[in-house]
Motif scaffolding. Structure first.
Motif, PDB file in Angstrom:
ATOM      1  N   UNK A  93      -4.815  34.249 -17.517  1.00 54.32           N
ATOM      2  CA  UNK A  93      -4.936  32.971 -16.809  1.00 54.32           C
ATOM      3  C   UNK A  93      -3.653  32.147 -16.817  1.00 54.32           C
ATOM      4  N   UNK A  94      -3.620  31.130 -15.931  1.00 60.60           N
ATOM      5  CA  UNK A  94      -2.556  30.132 -15.921  1.00 60.60           C
ATOM      6  C   UNK A  94      -3.150  28.778 -15.555  1.00 60.60           C
ATOM      7  N   UNK A  95      -2.498  27.710 -16.032  1.00 60.23           N
ATOM      8  CA  UNK A  95      -2.767  26.354 -15.546  1.00 60.23           C
ATOM      9  C   UNK A  95      -1.432  25.622 -15.434  1.00 60.23           C
ATOM     10  N   UNK A  96      -1.388  24.606 -14.567  1.00 58.93           N
ATOM     11  CA  UNK A  96      -0.298  23.630 -14.557  1.00 58.93           C
ATOM     12  C   UNK A  96       1.044  24.094 -14.047  1.00 58.93           C
ATOM     13  N   UNK A  97       1.101  25.276 -13.406  1.00 56.63           N
ATOM     14  CA  UNK A  97       2.389  25.831 -13.007  1.00 56.63           C
ATOM     15  C   UNK A  97       2.228  26.629 -11.724  1.00 56.63           C
ATOM     16  N   UNK A  98       3.356  27.061 -11.178  1.00 58.71           N
ATOM     17  CA  UNK A  98       3.372  28.053 -10.103  1.00 58.71           C
ATOM     18  C   UNK A  98       4.179  29.238 -10.591  1.00 58.71           C
ATOM     19  N   UNK A  99       3.648  30.451 -10.426  1.00 56.39           N
ATOM     20  CA  UNK A  99       4.421  31.651 -10.728  1.00 56.39           C
ATOM     21  C   UNK A  99       5.140  32.094  -9.455  1.00 56.39           C
ATOM     22  N   UNK A 100       6.400  32.474  -9.619  1.00 53.29           N
ATOM     23  CA  UNK A 100       7.236  32.882  -8.487  1.00 53.29           C
ATOM     24  C   UNK A 100       7.772  34.277  -8.801  1.00 53.29           C
ATOM     25  N   UNK A 101       7.299  35.272  -8.059  1.00 48.68           N
ATOM     26  CA  UNK A 101       7.705  36.658  -8.291  1.00 48.68           C
ATOM     27  C   UNK A 101       8.620  37.096  -7.158  1.00 48.68           C
ATOM     28  N   UNK A 102       9.777  37.683  -7.535  1.00 49.67           N
ATOM     29  CA  UNK A 102      10.787  38.119  -6.563  1.00 49.67           C
ATOM     30  C   UNK A 102      11.407  39.414  -7.086  1.00 49.67           C
ATOM     31  N   UNK A 103      11.452  40.436  -6.237  1.00 51.23           N
ATOM     32  CA  UNK A 103      11.947  41.744  -6.652  1.00 51.23           C
ATOM     33  C   UNK A 103      13.227  42.126  -5.924  1.00 51.23           C
ATOM     34  N   UNK A 104      14.079  42.846  -6.649  1.00 48.21           N
ATOM     35  CA  UNK A 104      15.239  43.528  -6.052  1.00 48.21           C
ATOM     36  C   UNK A 104      14.902  44.992  -5.757  1.00 48.21           C
ATOM     37  N   UNK A 105      14.091  45.601  -6.632  1.00 49.85           N
ATOM     38  CA  UNK A 105      13.686  47.004  -6.486  1.00 49.85           C
ATOM     39  C   UNK A 105      12.247  47.144  -6.972  1.00 49.85           C
ATOM     40  N   UNK A 106      11.519  48.118  -6.396  1.00 50.77           N
ATOM     41  CA  UNK A 106      10.179  48.431  -6.852  1.00 50.77           C
ATOM     42  C   UNK A 106       9.116  47.664  -6.088  1.00 50.77           C
ATOM     43  N   UNK A 107       7.882  47.730  -6.596  1.00 45.87           N
ATOM     44  CA  UNK A 107       6.782  46.969  -6.007  1.00 45.87           C
ATOM     45  C   UNK A 107       5.705  46.736  -7.051  1.00 45.87           C
TER      46      UNK A 107
END
Length: 294
Positions: free
Chosen positions: A61-75
């Motif tokens: 779980x998470x609260x109070x934030x935004x997760x930001x996912x960014x890739x250079x390689x892979x998936x």
């Protein structure tokens, strides 16, 4: 250290059962850069097939934030408690706003049988106080949503916010800028004053920033008015990040809040089953640890 540089923060490496992640923020003497409260450098790792399921990040779980996912390689395959399922690939963004509470999993289903290189960044952005209890949300942004600015020897992909006259389509809850810079060997790039708090992170290659040598997996926190020049000694990948400070925050496990008691409540809600699990991926989940709260 050059006066343009306030602090150098090396990543602290840890093994996640098949690949390494480097934790940069929060650090001992620097918990945040603008609203960026968490910064993990994933890989780079060459993964041989088949990838074990133990590598997957099970529902949490998470609260109070935004997760930001960014890739250079892979998936990576994302699933969350709102019912979203989304594969993220290089130069795309998964922006998940936790608000009052969300859970998700991150699995390597697309790479499981073929393997390959995994390399990217996951950051957390602390939400402004007035948005900490907002409705959770998930948004995926394709490559063409992130404008690309190019000049001799370098290119800048604007992940969020505005830089060099280009604005990303990514919606944010507070003023911030996040960008991916590619530099050819010998290229020079001057960092503009795009935010009150700013940092440079070297994901690969070797650069000088304002005369300060910076190796891969290191972050340089910049002075308020500094406009240092990045000089690439080899082909390099650099991230720029920063924004308006949000004020002090508690951070414990996967939770961020301006109120300690809110984190205590979130811990109990998750362990007692009052927070929903990801749709279609709720059979296994990570319990909150017994570590003391901040």
């Amino acid at each position: 250290m050059d006066s343009a540089i306030e602090q150098l923060i090396p990543a602290r490496r840890r093994d996640l059962g098949g690949f390494e992640v480097g934790r940069v923020l929060p650090a001992g003497r620097r918990r945040m850069v603008g609203p960026f409260i968490f910064f993990d450098h994933i890989g780079p790792a060459a993964l041989a097939p088949p990838l074990p399921r133990a590598m997957d990040v099970r529902p949490h779980p998470h609260i109070g934030l935004a997760t930001v996912t960014y890739l250079f390689d892979g998936e990576i395959t994302h699933r969350d408690s709102l019912g979203f399922e989304q594969v993220i690939r290089p130069a795309e963004v998964n922006w998940m706003t936790a608000g009052r509470g969300i859970s998700h999993s991150e699995r390597f289903e697309g790479m499981r049988e073929r393997g390959g290189v995994l390399h990217g960044i996951q950051a957390w952005v602390a939400l402004p106080t007035e948005h900490e209890e907002s409705e959770p949300a998930f948004e995926h942004y394709a490559r063409d949503s992130l404008p690309l600015v190019e000049d001799t020897g370098w290119s800048v992909r604007v992940i969020a916010g505005e830089l060099l006259g280009a604005r990303s389509a990514v919606r944010t809850r507070s003023p911030l800028t996040y960008a991916h810079v590619e530099l050819a060997e010998g290229a020079r790039f001057s960092v503009p004053t795009f935010a009150p708090e700013r940092a440079v992170f070297v994901a690969r290659g070797a650069v000088d920033v304002g005369g300060q040598a910076c190796a891969p997996a290191q972050m340089l926190v910049l002075g308020p008015d500094a406009t240092p020049t990045i000089v690439a000694h080899e082909a390099s990948t650099v991230m720029l990040l920063g924004g308006e400070p949000t004020g002090p925050r508690y951070i414990w496990w996967n939770f961020v809040s301006s109120r300690r008691e809110r984190i205590e409540q979130a811990k109990a809600d998750w362990n007692d089953g009052r927070m929903p699990r990801p749709v279609g991926d709720g059979d296994e989940w990570i319990p909150a640890p017994d570590d003391p709260l901040p």
